[in-house]
Write a protein that holds these residues in place. Structure first.
Motif, PDB file in Angstrom:
ATOM      1  N   LEU A 149       0.381  -0.981   0.220  1.00 32.52           N
ATOM      2  CA  LEU A 149      -0.263  -0.145  -0.226  1.00 32.52           C
ATOM      3  C   LEU A 149       0.574   0.945  -0.082  1.00 32.52           C
ATOM      4  O   LEU A 149       0.440   1.921  -0.567  1.00 32.52           O
ATOM      5  N   GLU A 150       1.780   1.133   0.839  1.00 34.16           N
ATOM      6  CA  GLU A 150       2.724   2.486   0.608  1.00 34.16           C
ATOM      7  C   GLU A 150       3.183   2.594  -0.789  1.00 34.16           C
ATOM      8  O   GLU A 150       3.624   3.685  -0.626  1.00 34.16           O
ATOM      9  N   MET A 156       1.635   9.549   0.702  1.00 33.08           N
ATOM     10  CA  MET A 156       0.030   9.337   0.945  1.00 33.08           C
ATOM     11  C   MET A 156      -0.426   8.947   2.848  1.00 33.08           C
ATOM     12  O   MET A 156       0.845   7.868   2.987  1.00 33.08           O
ATOM     13  N   SER A 157      -1.765   8.332   3.586  1.00 34.84           N
ATOM     14  CA  SER A 157      -1.771   8.042   4.525  1.00 34.84           C
ATOM     15  C   SER A 157      -3.438   7.991   4.886  1.00 34.84           C
ATOM     16  O   SER A 157      -3.758   8.144   3.742  1.00 34.84           O
ATOM     17  N   SER A 166      -5.460   9.497   1.804  1.00 29.91           N
ATOM     18  CA  SER A 166      -6.126   9.143   0.470  1.00 29.91           C
ATOM     19  C   SER A 166      -7.196   8.262   0.934  1.00 29.91           C
ATOM     20  O   SER A 166      -7.277   7.235   1.602  1.00 29.91           O
ATOM     21  N   ALA A 167      -8.179   8.504   0.065  1.00 30.60           N
ATOM     22  CA  ALA A 167      -9.520   7.659  -0.024  1.00 30.60           C
ATOM     23  C   ALA A 167      -9.149   6.570  -0.436  1.00 30.60           C
ATOM     24  O   ALA A 167     -10.040   5.228   0.273  1.00 30.60           O
ATOM     25  N   ALA A 168      -8.526   6.361  -1.179  1.00 27.40           N
ATOM     26  CA  ALA A 168      -8.788   4.946  -1.929  1.00 27.40           C
ATOM     27  C   ALA A 168      -7.330   3.781  -0.707  1.00 27.40           C
ATOM     28  O   ALA A 168      -8.271   3.111  -1.094  1.00 27.40           O
TER      29      ALA A 168
END
Length: 557
Positions: A149-150, A156-157, A166-168
């Motif tokens: 994910l990173e 982002m976070s 980050s909504a996604a």
């Protein structure tokens, strides 16, 4: 002759693994007939005899030292059975260091009160007010690795309070298996939350619209009536009446609302005061709880409550909290004095001494209570030795004849300080020397011989515990984990290294006093005049025979 005993056999140890200085319980068969029969105990090749406590022929309690091997046997050696064997082994573990990111137990600060008049939470950080589930649907954690994910969302976070949210990322991490219908429900929940925030104070205006329209209608009716009359007189009188009515209404409304608002402010103040009392009742009730627990002897509870209060209110600026915390400190200071008095009180067991030292270290008592206890124990042993001599000298001077009944060590009722130790010494050392002796010998022994035997028993019963107390002081086992974290254990070890010579002088003083007291009883001419007044005082009516001198030498050895 008695039948030879079987060698010791260790069949169990609990726990069977641990770090250095772990307390273990050893179980087995033929582990000795008493504390003096136990002459050797090794775990993983390390000598653990100094920390050993003989409980029974099948149980021994001790602490594991700095062993040479990671895993080894438990070997018990006794006088009666010799060197034993073991069917179990102990594994020595290396202590792990806790990093800065590891979890640990900490005190949780209590939240401040809720202000009803301003409708705001004071002192609460924004992170604590965020909703745990902003979408309002069930969270289903996915199995996507964090590293993947990173790499997909660099910089982002998934934290929705972060600037780089980050909504996604958040949806993949928390709702990867959520259905489309549930996501639509989440959108509706988000819209409702946004509408509630946008309304704000507009809801209060909507609630008062009816009153506003009623007042507007009343003023319009009055204005129409004035226009229909058409005369200035009527208009002036009606206007004056209207002004009077409005003034009286305004005054009445002000009076009513001032009373209502005053009662509301008073109720809010009372509610907040009760809220504070309920939220901080731990501190307000702590002085009384400390006194009750001290009377019951629950010193561990007092120490835990004091540590919590110190972490929460030790640096507070609120005057009420300062006042109650000062009361807590006053009672803790009285507890320190009480524990120090109990620590220096003699006679006392080694277990109680260790317990009081641990309590004082957790309460951050000034000075070095452990060293004070060692000094008090040293003076107590010297006092016992001189009291023993004085009691026998007085009894000799009160006798008309040289022969007298020997005092039974197991039933000594003399009101001297050694009366308390007579039964303990007999239980710890046994009576193997006197068992084979004829009872008539008790009525033929000279007073000096009886004194030497009693004096040596006294020293042998007190000196091992004195030595164990010093060993515990050196290796730091007197202190708890709280003292270890605060650095007090390291300071104690440093003090112990500096005081090794002082302790050596204490042991030498005990040995010199023992030798001089025996010389004063048997060979008074070998002492100086000043030493004779302190260590002598016996009436030498005749010299001792070689038989008694031989017995005295065996006793001293």
């Amino acid at each position: 002759m008695s039948r030879a005993r079987q060698p010791p056999l260790v069949t169990g140890i609990s726990p069977n693994e641990g770090i250095s200085w772990t307390k273990v319980t050893i179980r087995g068969e033929n582990l000795g007939t008493g504390p003096t029969d136990l002459i050797g105990l090794t775990i993983c090749g390390h000598n653990c005899l100094l920390t050993a406590e003989w409980m029974s022929a099948s149980k021994i309690v001790c602490r594991v030292g700095q062993a040479k091997n990671d895993k080894g046997d438990i070997i018990v050696t006794t006088k009666s059975g010799g060197k034993g064997t073991s069917t179990v082994s102990f594994k020595l573990l290396k202590p792990e260091k806790i990093g800065i990111l590891d979890q640990s137990a900490v005190w949780v600060d209590e939240m401040n009160y809720y202000d009803m008049r301003t409708d705001r939470n004071k002192g609460i950080p924004p992170l604590s007010l965020r909703p745990a589930n902003p979408l309002g649907i069930e969270i289903d954690k996915g199995r996507f690795p964090q590293k993947d994910l990173e790499s997909l969302f660099p910089g982002m976070s998934a934290d929705f309070t972060s600037e780089n949210f980050s909504a996604a990322w958040y949806l993949i991490e928390n709702h990867s298996t959520t259905s489309f219908d549930q996501l639509k429900t989440a959108v509706v929940n988000l819209k409702k939350q946004a509408n509630k925030k946008n309304e704000g104070s507009l809801a209060y205006v909507k609630g008062g619209l009816s009153t506003f329209f009623e007042a507007q209608d009343a003023l319009s009716a009055i204005h129409q009536k004035l226009e229909a009359d058409g005369t200035e007189k009527v208009e002036g009188s009606m206007t004056q009446k209207l002004e009077n009515v409005l003034n009286r209404a305004s005054n009445t409304a002000d009076t009513l609302f001032q009373e209502v608002l005053g009662r509301k402010d008073k109720a809010d103040s009372t509610r907040n005061a009760l809220n504070v009392l309920q939220r901080f009742k731990f501190l307000f009730n702590l002085p009384l709880n400390i006194e009750r627990n001290i009377q019951k002897g629950d010193y561990d509870v007092v120490i835990n409550d004091y540590e919590k209060a110190k972490s929460l209110f030790g640096k507070t600026e609120v005057q009420v909290f300062k006042k109650y915390y000062a009361e807590v400190e006053t009672r803790i200071e009285a507890l320190r004095e009480l524990l120090l008095d109990k620590l220096l009180e003699t006679p006392s067991t080694l277990h109680d001494q260790k317990r009081y030292i641990r309590y004082l270290s957790d309460l951050h008592a000034p000075g070095d209570p452990a060293w004070q206890c060692i000094g008090a124990q040293h003076q107590w042993i010297l006092q016992l030795m001189h009291s023993c001599k004085e009691s026998y000298v007085k009894e000799q001077k009160g006798k008309d004849t040289f022969l007298f009944p020997m005092l039974d060590l197991d039933s000594d009722v003399r009101p001297s300080p050694i009366g308390h130790l007579s039964q303990t010494a007999s239980l710890k050392r046994g009576s193997s020397f006197q068992s084979g002796r004829d009872d008539a010998w008790r009525y033929k022994a000279p007073q000096q011989v009886v004194f030497v035997e009693k004096l040596t028993k006294l020293v042998v019963s007190q000196l091992p515990n004195f030595w164990k107390l010093w060993v515990s002081y050196v290796n730091g086992s007197l202190f708890s984990e709280t003292a270890e974290k605060s650095g007090q254990m390291e300071r104690s070890k440093k003090n112990a290294r500096q005081r090794q010579n002082d302790f050596k002088k204490m042991i030498q003083e005990v040995m010199h006093s023992l030798v001089k007291l025996i010389r004063g009883a048997l060979l008074p001419f070998s002492l100086r005049e000043g030493e004779l007044r302190q260590y002598g005082g016996w009436e030498m009516k005749s010299e001792l025979s070689g038989q008694w001198l031989t017995h005295v030498i065996q006793t001293v050895r």
